[in-house]
Design a protein around this motif. Sequence first.
Motif, PDB file in Angstrom:
ATOM      1  N   LYS A 177      38.054  44.165  31.732  1.00  0.00           N
ATOM      2  CA  LYS A 177      36.650  44.084  31.332  1.00  0.00           C
ATOM      3  C   LYS A 177      36.195  42.630  31.420  1.00  0.00           C
ATOM      4  O   LYS A 177      36.824  41.735  30.871  1.00  0.00           O
ATOM      5  CB  LYS A 177      36.480  44.613  29.909  1.00  0.00           C
ATOM      6  N   ASP A 178      35.137  42.416  32.153  1.00  0.00           N
ATOM      7  CA  ASP A 178      34.539  41.091  32.349  1.00  0.00           C
ATOM      8  C   ASP A 178      35.442  40.123  33.118  1.00  0.00           C
ATOM      9  O   ASP A 178      35.253  38.916  33.044  1.00  0.00           O
ATOM     10  CB  ASP A 178      34.132  40.461  31.010  1.00  0.00           C
ATOM     11  N   LEU A 179      36.438  40.637  33.838  1.00  0.00           N
ATOM     12  CA  LEU A 179      37.325  39.794  34.635  1.00  0.00           C
ATOM     13  C   LEU A 179      37.330  40.250  36.086  1.00  0.00           C
ATOM     14  O   LEU A 179      37.092  41.413  36.378  1.00  0.00           O
ATOM     15  CB  LEU A 179      38.765  39.869  34.120  1.00  0.00           C
ATOM     16  N   THR A 180      37.646  39.331  36.966  1.00  0.00           N
ATOM     17  CA  THR A 180      37.896  39.654  38.365  1.00  0.00           C
ATOM     18  C   THR A 180      39.319  39.225  38.667  1.00  0.00           C
ATOM     19  O   THR A 180      39.663  38.053  38.524  1.00  0.00           O
ATOM     20  CB  THR A 180      36.915  38.912  39.296  1.00  0.00           C
ATOM     21  N   TYR A 181      40.154  40.175  39.059  1.00  0.00           N
ATOM     22  CA  TYR A 181      41.563  39.900  39.340  1.00  0.00           C
ATOM     23  C   TYR A 181      41.764  39.941  40.846  1.00  0.00           C
ATOM     24  O   TYR A 181      41.469  40.944  41.487  1.00  0.00           O
ATOM     25  CB  TYR A 181      42.445  40.949  38.658  1.00  0.00           C
ATOM     26  N   VAL A 182      42.255  38.847  41.428  1.00  0.00           N
ATOM     27  CA  VAL A 182      42.402  38.780  42.884  1.00  0.00           C
ATOM     28  C   VAL A 182      43.829  38.462  43.333  1.00  0.00           C
ATOM     29  O   VAL A 182      44.072  38.289  44.515  1.00  0.00           O
ATOM     30  CB  VAL A 182      41.420  37.752  43.496  1.00  0.00           C
ATOM     31  N   ASP A 183      44.783  38.417  42.429  1.00  0.00           N
ATOM     32  CA  ASP A 183      46.142  38.022  42.784  1.00  0.00           C
ATOM     33  C   ASP A 183      47.043  39.223  43.068  1.00  0.00           C
ATOM     34  O   ASP A 183      48.179  39.288  42.631  1.00  0.00           O
ATOM     35  CB  ASP A 183      46.746  37.157  41.675  1.00  0.00           C
ATOM     36  N   HIS A 184      46.545  40.187  43.836  1.00  0.00           N
ATOM     37  CA  HIS A 184      47.335  41.383  44.123  1.00  0.00           C
ATOM     38  C   HIS A 184      48.553  41.086  44.997  1.00  0.00           C
ATOM     39  O   HIS A 184      49.505  41.855  44.998  1.00  0.00           O
ATOM     40  CB  HIS A 184      46.460  42.463  44.761  1.00  0.00           C
ATOM     41  N   ALA A 185      48.532  39.989  45.723  1.00  0.00           N
ATOM     42  CA  ALA A 185      49.714  39.620  46.511  1.00  0.00           C
ATOM     43  C   ALA A 185      50.842  39.170  45.586  1.00  0.00           C
ATOM     44  O   ALA A 185      52.012  39.403  45.864  1.00  0.00           O
ATOM     45  CB  ALA A 185      49.376  38.515  47.499  1.00  0.00           C
ATOM     46  N   GLY A 186      50.495  38.548  44.476  1.00  0.00           N
ATOM     47  CA  GLY A 186      51.496  38.084  43.519  1.00  0.00           C
ATOM     48  C   GLY A 186      51.977  39.189  42.605  1.00  0.00           C
ATOM     49  O   GLY A 186      53.170  39.350  42.374  1.00  0.00           O
ATOM     50  N   ALA A 187      51.054  39.972  42.097  1.00  0.00           N
ATOM     51  CA  ALA A 187      51.409  41.059  41.175  1.00  0.00           C
ATOM     52  C   ALA A 187      50.226  42.009  41.049  1.00  0.00           C
ATOM     53  O   ALA A 187      49.221  41.670  40.447  1.00  0.00           O
ATOM     54  CB  ALA A 187      51.776  40.505  39.805  1.00  0.00           C
ATOM     55  N   THR A 188      50.357  43.175  41.628  1.00  0.00           N
ATOM     56  CA  THR A 188      49.312  44.176  41.486  1.00  0.00           C
ATOM     57  C   THR A 188      49.374  44.743  40.074  1.00  0.00           C
ATOM     58  O   THR A 188      50.452  44.987  39.536  1.00  0.00           O
ATOM     59  CB  THR A 188      49.490  45.290  42.527  1.00  0.00           C
ATOM     60  N   LEU A 189      48.233  44.947  39.483  1.00  0.00           N
ATOM     61  CA  LEU A 189      48.175  45.439  38.112  1.00  0.00           C
ATOM     62  C   LEU A 189      48.554  46.915  38.033  1.00  0.00           C
ATOM     63  O   LEU A 189      48.345  47.675  38.969  1.00  0.00           O
ATOM     64  CB  LEU A 189      46.761  45.258  37.564  1.00  0.00           C
ATOM     65  N   TYR A 190      49.102  47.307  36.922  1.00  0.00           N
ATOM     66  CA  TYR A 190      49.436  48.704  36.668  1.00  0.00           C
ATOM     67  C   TYR A 190      48.295  49.337  35.882  1.00  0.00           C
ATOM     68  O   TYR A 190      47.641  48.701  35.067  1.00  0.00           O
ATOM     69  CB  TYR A 190      50.748  48.813  35.892  1.00  0.00           C
ATOM     70  N   SER A 191      48.068  50.610  36.149  1.00  0.00           N
ATOM     71  CA  SER A 191      46.972  51.321  35.495  1.00  0.00           C
ATOM     72  C   SER A 191      47.436  51.930  34.171  1.00  0.00           C
ATOM     73  O   SER A 191      48.632  52.080  33.915  1.00  0.00           O
ATOM     74  CB  SER A 191      46.452  52.430  36.407  1.00  0.00           C
ATOM     75  N   THR A 192      46.475  52.297  33.356  1.00  0.00           N
ATOM     76  CA  THR A 192      46.762  52.938  32.077  1.00  0.00           C
ATOM     77  C   THR A 192      47.542  54.233  32.277  1.00  0.00           C
ATOM     78  O   THR A 192      48.510  54.504  31.561  1.00  0.00           O
ATOM     79  CB  THR A 192      45.449  53.212  31.322  1.00  0.00           C
TER      80      THR A 192
END
Length: 76
Positions: A23-38
């Motif tokens: 929320k209210d963030l932009t995450y662009v480091d998917h090459a380093g670590a893709t986020l996991y979903s709920t």
Amino acid sequence: MAEAGYYNYAVDEIRSREFPSLKDLTYVDHAGATLYSTSQLTSFQQDLCGNVYGNPHSGSAASKLTADTVDHVRFR
């Protein structure tokens, strides 16, 4: 927010449900670590709470479960 039926609405809905920490963030480091979903975390937690995994190279039931799970994922 865009109206229902538009691409951005669907993305916004998935993002708010599956990635509330963004929320209210932009995450662009998917090459380093893709986020996991709920839903991934929930599923993984349920699996760990309901099973005991062991070293897949041993002979116990927990080890067999691990080996079988790895094979299932590998060959699906």
